[in-house]
Design a protein around this motif. Structure first.
Motif, PDB file in Angstrom:
ATOM      1  N   ILE A   1       9.913  14.290  31.183  1.00  0.00           N
ATOM      2  CA  ILE A   1      10.291  15.198  32.271  1.00  0.00           C
ATOM      3  C   ILE A   1      11.168  14.484  33.290  1.00  0.00           C
ATOM      4  CG2 ILE A   1       9.397  16.533  34.211  1.00  0.00           C
ATOM      5  CD1 ILE A   1       6.984  17.226  32.502  1.00  0.00           C
ATOM      6  N   LEU A   2      10.802  13.260  33.652  1.00  0.00           N
ATOM      7  CA  LEU A   2      11.618  12.509  34.609  1.00  0.00           C
ATOM      8  C   LEU A   2      13.004  12.213  34.037  1.00  0.00           C
ATOM      9  CD1 LEU A   2       8.990   9.999  36.064  1.00  0.00           C
ATOM     10  CD2 LEU A   2       9.809  12.135  37.063  1.00  0.00           C
ATOM     11  N   SER A   3      13.100  11.998  32.749  1.00  0.00           N
ATOM     12  CA  SER A   3      14.408  11.791  32.127  1.00  0.00           C
ATOM     13  C   SER A   3      15.235  13.066  32.181  1.00  0.00           C
ATOM     14  CB  SER A   3      14.238  11.329  30.687  1.00  0.00           C
ATOM     15  OG  SER A   3      13.544  10.096  30.624  1.00  0.00           O
ATOM     16  N   PHE A   4      14.597  14.222  31.984  1.00  0.00           N
ATOM     17  CA  PHE A   4      15.294  15.499  32.100  1.00  0.00           C
ATOM     18  C   PHE A   4      15.821  15.697  33.515  1.00  0.00           C
ATOM     19  CE2 PHE A   4      13.390  17.159  28.098  1.00  0.00           C
ATOM     20  CZ  PHE A   4      14.544  17.720  27.571  1.00  0.00           C
ATOM     21  N   VAL A   5      15.052  15.307  34.510  1.00  0.00           N
ATOM     22  CA  VAL A   5      15.493  15.458  35.903  1.00  0.00           C
ATOM     23  C   VAL A   5      16.760  14.650  36.142  1.00  0.00           C
ATOM     24  CG1 VAL A   5      14.880  14.988  38.307  1.00  0.00           C
ATOM     25  CG2 VAL A   5      13.171  15.945  36.758  1.00  0.00           C
ATOM     26  N   ARG A   6      16.767  13.404  35.661  1.00  0.00           N
ATOM     27  CA  ARG A   6      17.960  12.568  35.864  1.00  0.00           C
ATOM     28  C   ARG A   6      19.166  13.132  35.118  1.00  0.00           C
ATOM     29  NH1 ARG A   6      17.673   6.333  34.223  1.00  0.00           N
ATOM     30  NH2 ARG A   6      17.681   7.275  32.145  1.00  0.00           N
ATOM     31  N   ASN A   7      18.963  13.630  33.903  1.00  0.00           N
ATOM     32  CA  ASN A   7      20.083  14.199  33.146  1.00  0.00           C
ATOM     33  C   ASN A   7      20.576  15.490  33.780  1.00  0.00           C
ATOM     34  OD1 ASN A   7      20.016  12.139  31.244  1.00  0.00           O
ATOM     35  ND2 ASN A   7      18.560  13.214  29.939  1.00  0.00           N
ATOM     36  N   ALA A   8      19.656  16.279  34.333  1.00  0.00           N
ATOM     37  CA  ALA A   8      20.084  17.516  34.987  1.00  0.00           C
ATOM     38  C   ALA A   8      20.910  17.232  36.235  1.00  0.00           C
ATOM     39  CB  ALA A   8      18.862  18.358  35.340  1.00  0.00           C
ATOM     40  N   LEU A   9      20.540  16.183  36.964  1.00  0.00           N
ATOM     41  CA  LEU A   9      21.321  15.818  38.142  1.00  0.00           C
ATOM     42  C   LEU A   9      22.649  15.174  37.776  1.00  0.00           C
ATOM     43  CD1 LEU A   9      18.514  14.322  40.428  1.00  0.00           C
ATOM     44  CD2 LEU A   9      19.855  16.381  40.872  1.00  0.00           C
ATOM     45  N   ALA A  10      22.752  14.651  36.535  1.00  0.00           N
ATOM     46  CA  ALA A  10      23.971  13.989  36.058  1.00  0.00           C
ATOM     47  C   ALA A  10      24.340  12.808  36.932  1.00  0.00           C
ATOM     48  CB  ALA A  10      25.135  14.979  35.992  1.00  0.00           C
ATOM     49  N   THR A  11      23.311  12.054  37.336  1.00  0.00           N
ATOM     50  CA  THR A  11      23.542  10.873  38.184  1.00  0.00           C
ATOM     51  C   THR A  11      23.615   9.586  37.366  1.00  0.00           C
ATOM     52  OG1 THR A  11      21.147  10.774  38.560  1.00  0.00           O
ATOM     53  CG2 THR A  11      22.489  11.876  40.223  1.00  0.00           C
ATOM     54  N   GLN A  12      23.872   9.703  36.067  1.00  0.00           N
ATOM     55  CA  GLN A  12      24.001   8.560  35.176  1.00  0.00           C
ATOM     56  C   GLN A  12      22.703   7.741  35.181  1.00  0.00           C
ATOM     57  OE1 GLN A  12      26.569   8.469  33.173  1.00  0.00           O
ATOM     58  NE2 GLN A  12      27.496  10.214  34.194  1.00  0.00           N
ATOM     59  N   GLN A  13      22.748   6.534  35.712  1.00  0.00           N
ATOM     60  CA  GLN A  13      21.589   5.640  35.702  1.00  0.00           C
ATOM     61  C   GLN A  13      20.878   5.587  37.046  1.00  0.00           C
ATOM     62  OE1 GLN A  13      20.328   4.122  32.996  1.00  0.00           O
ATOM     63  NE2 GLN A  13      21.903   5.158  31.804  1.00  0.00           N
ATOM     64  N   MET A  14      20.951   6.632  37.808  1.00  0.00           N
ATOM     65  CA  MET A  14      20.257   6.692  39.088  1.00  0.00           C
ATOM     66  C   MET A  14      19.269   7.863  39.059  1.00  0.00           C
ATOM     67  SD  MET A  14      21.339   4.158  40.756  1.00  0.00           S
ATOM     68  CE  MET A  14      20.610   4.546  42.355  1.00  0.00           C
ATOM     69  N   PRO A  15      17.983   7.608  39.245  1.00  0.00           N
ATOM     70  CA  PRO A  15      17.315   6.322  39.418  1.00  0.00           C
ATOM     71  C   PRO A  15      17.360   5.481  38.147  1.00  0.00           C
ATOM     72  CG  PRO A  15      15.905   8.150  40.115  1.00  0.00           C
ATOM     73  CD  PRO A  15      17.048   8.739  39.354  1.00  0.00           C
ATOM     74  N   PRO A  16      17.279   4.145  38.270  1.00  0.00           N
ATOM     75  CA  PRO A  16      17.320   3.285  37.080  1.00  0.00           C
ATOM     76  C   PRO A  16      16.116   3.499  36.175  1.00  0.00           C
ATOM     77  CG  PRO A  16      17.712   2.029  39.099  1.00  0.00           C
ATOM     78  CD  PRO A  16      17.241   3.380  39.512  1.00  0.00           C
ATOM     79  N   ASN A  17      16.236   3.019  34.947  1.00  0.00           N
ATOM     80  CA  ASN A  17      15.143   3.171  33.986  1.00  0.00           C
ATOM     81  C   ASN A  17      13.861   2.512  34.473  1.00  0.00           C
ATOM     82  OD1 ASN A  17      16.724   4.582  32.120  1.00  0.00           O
ATOM     83  ND2 ASN A  17      17.459   2.708  31.166  1.00  0.00           N
ATOM     84  N   GLN A  18      13.988   1.351  35.133  1.00  0.00           N
ATOM     85  CA  GLN A  18      12.790   0.670  35.617  1.00  0.00           C
ATOM     86  C   GLN A  18      12.042   1.512  36.630  1.00  0.00           C
ATOM     87  OE1 GLN A  18      15.792  -0.543  35.436  1.00  0.00           O
ATOM     88  NE2 GLN A  18      15.809  -2.537  34.392  1.00  0.00           N
ATOM     89  N   VAL A  19      12.779   2.220  37.473  1.00  0.00           N
ATOM     90  CA  VAL A  19      12.128   3.063  38.487  1.00  0.00           C
ATOM     91  C   VAL A  19      11.432   4.255  37.828  1.00  0.00           C
ATOM     92  CG1 VAL A  19      12.533   4.514  40.507  1.00  0.00           C
ATOM     93  CG2 VAL A  19      13.758   2.350  40.259  1.00  0.00           C
ATOM     94  N   LEU A  20      12.118   4.901  36.872  1.00  0.00           N
ATOM     95  CA  LEU A  20      11.509   6.050  36.203  1.00  0.00           C
ATOM     96  C   LEU A  20      10.265   5.646  35.418  1.00  0.00           C
ATOM     97  CD1 LEU A  20      14.525   8.133  34.844  1.00  0.00           C
ATOM     98  CD2 LEU A  20      13.168   8.492  36.906  1.00  0.00           C
ATOM     99  N   ILE A  21      10.338   4.536  34.692  1.00  0.00           N
ATOM    100  CA  ILE A  21       9.187   4.094  33.908  1.00  0.00           C
ATOM    101  C   ILE A  21       8.046   3.659  34.828  1.00  0.00           C
ATOM    102  CG2 ILE A  21       8.388   2.337  32.265  1.00  0.00           C
ATOM    103  CD1 ILE A  21      11.142   2.415  30.994  1.00  0.00           C
ATOM    104  N   GLY A  22       8.382   2.981  35.923  1.00  0.00           N
ATOM    105  CA  GLY A  22       7.338   2.594  36.875  1.00  0.00           C
ATOM    106  C   GLY A  22       6.650   3.801  37.492  1.00  0.00           C
ATOM    107  N   LEU A  23       7.444   4.811  37.887  1.00  0.00           N
ATOM    108  CA  LEU A  23       6.860   6.032  38.435  1.00  0.00           C
ATOM    109  C   LEU A  23       6.011   6.747  37.399  1.00  0.00           C
ATOM    110  CD1 LEU A  23       6.587   8.134  40.675  1.00  0.00           C
ATOM    111  CD2 LEU A  23       8.764   9.127  39.917  1.00  0.00           C
ATOM    112  N   ALA A  24       6.501   6.776  36.149  1.00  0.00           N
ATOM    113  CA  ALA A  24       5.730   7.410  35.072  1.00  0.00           C
ATOM    114  C   ALA A  24       4.411   6.680  34.831  1.00  0.00           C
ATOM    115  CB  ALA A  24       6.562   7.448  33.790  1.00  0.00           C
ATOM    116  N   LEU A  25       4.418   5.363  34.924  1.00  0.00           N
ATOM    117  CA  LEU A  25       3.188   4.593  34.729  1.00  0.00           C
ATOM    118  C   LEU A  25       2.174   4.894  35.819  1.00  0.00           C
ATOM    119  CD1 LEU A  25       4.474   1.088  33.571  1.00  0.00           C
ATOM    120  CD2 LEU A  25       3.076   2.685  32.261  1.00  0.00           C
ATOM    121  N   PHE A  26       2.614   4.900  37.080  1.00  0.00           N
ATOM    122  CA  PHE A  26       1.674   5.151  38.168  1.00  0.00           C
ATOM    123  C   PHE A  26       1.171   6.595  38.158  1.00  0.00           C
ATOM    124  CE2 PHE A  26       3.471   1.241  39.955  1.00  0.00           C
ATOM    125  CZ  PHE A  26       2.301   0.605  40.368  1.00  0.00           C
ATOM    126  N   LEU A  27       2.028   7.537  37.776  1.00  0.00           N
ATOM    127  CA  LEU A  27       1.553   8.917  37.631  1.00  0.00           C
ATOM    128  C   LEU A  27       0.576   9.028  36.469  1.00  0.00           C
ATOM    129  CD1 LEU A  27       4.812  11.011  38.248  1.00  0.00           C
ATOM    130  CD2 LEU A  27       2.851  10.718  39.766  1.00  0.00           C
TER     131      LEU A  27
END
Length: 240
Positions: free
Chosen positions: A67-93
């Motif tokens: 889902i977080l990857s879909f959000v980044r692709n929908a915004l079309a912000t390329q690598q923002m947020p970075p993969n490390q941030v998305l994976i870290g947020l996914a881990l804590f969630l």
């Protein structure tokens, strides 16, 4: 100064550095219990090596990170947020969502095993029960029936008769389907912005100007105004 030099210990007076030794080898076991202990250590190392796969496939991590990857692709912000941030947020969630299940595992399996009240087999079975309950709650009956039919085709009388090797892949594809459904809903408002911007540019005759360049600031503005991260995280947690 000369007194200090004379009082300073020489290399010959210094104590030799003691280095620890480590011996690893294969020897003949004198008792069967030694072989059992070795096999237990090998099994533990195997489980630790599979820990990332267990975390990804048997928890809520799959749905959250997709889902977080879909959000980044929908915004079309390329690598923002970075993969490390998305994976870290996914881990804590994942830790937040799975904490009640892990507390049950700790109460029913880990603490009794540490106290010596149950053996390893009973601890494994008791620890899997809360995890199986979580996976059954998130797995669609259609996906579960698919793997039951491919396994042996014999319908089980209860959920307890469904083995883990049937439950886990059914849970994973159910999580992927749910994540894609939520991702589709996330894409819709940003797709509307892209269509409006593209139509406006074409009506103004600016066909050489990339619509993505104009729509990106509006997407980010919309996402910030509606407090998008709050809504996304809230929807993810409430989906479980």
């Amino acid at each position: 100064m000369s007194v200090l030099l004379l009082s300073w210990p020489t290399v010959a007076d210094a104590q030799p550095l003691q280095l620890p030794t480590l011996n690893i080898g294969i020897e003949e076991a004198d008792e069967p219990s030694e072989t059992v202990l070795t096999l237990q250590i090998l099994m533990l190392l195997t489980i630790l090596s599979l820990a990332p796969a267990i975390l990804i496939m048997m928890t809520s991590f799959t749905r959250i990170v997709v889902i977080l990857s879909f959000v980044r692709n929908a915004l079309a912000t390329q690598q923002m947020p970075p993969n490390q941030v998305l994976i870290g947020l996914a881990l804590f969630l994942t830790f937040f969502v799975m904490m009640p299940t892990w507390n049950e595992i700790n109460t029913q399996a880990i603490q009794p095993y540490i106290a010596g009240e149950i053996d390893q087999t009973e601890a494994l079975e008791s620890g899997m029960e809360p995890l199986r309950t979580f996976m059954f709650a998130q797995t669609r009956d259609k996906d579960l029936a698919l793997f039951i039919n491919m396994n042996d085709g014999v319908p089980p009388s209860s959920y307890d008769d469904i083995p883990n090797h049937v439950l886990i892949p059914a849970f994973v594809i159910s999580e992927l389907k749910t994540a894609f459904q939520i991702g589709f809903l996330i894409f819709l408002p940003f797709l509307v912005i892209d269509m409006v911007v593209a139509s406006t540019l074409m009506s103004m005759g600016m066909m050489m100007l990339p619509p993505m360049m104009i729509s990106l600031p509006f997407k980010i503005l919309l996402f910030v105004l509606v407090d998008g991260w709050h809504l996304i995280v809230r929807s993810i947690v409430l989906s479980f």
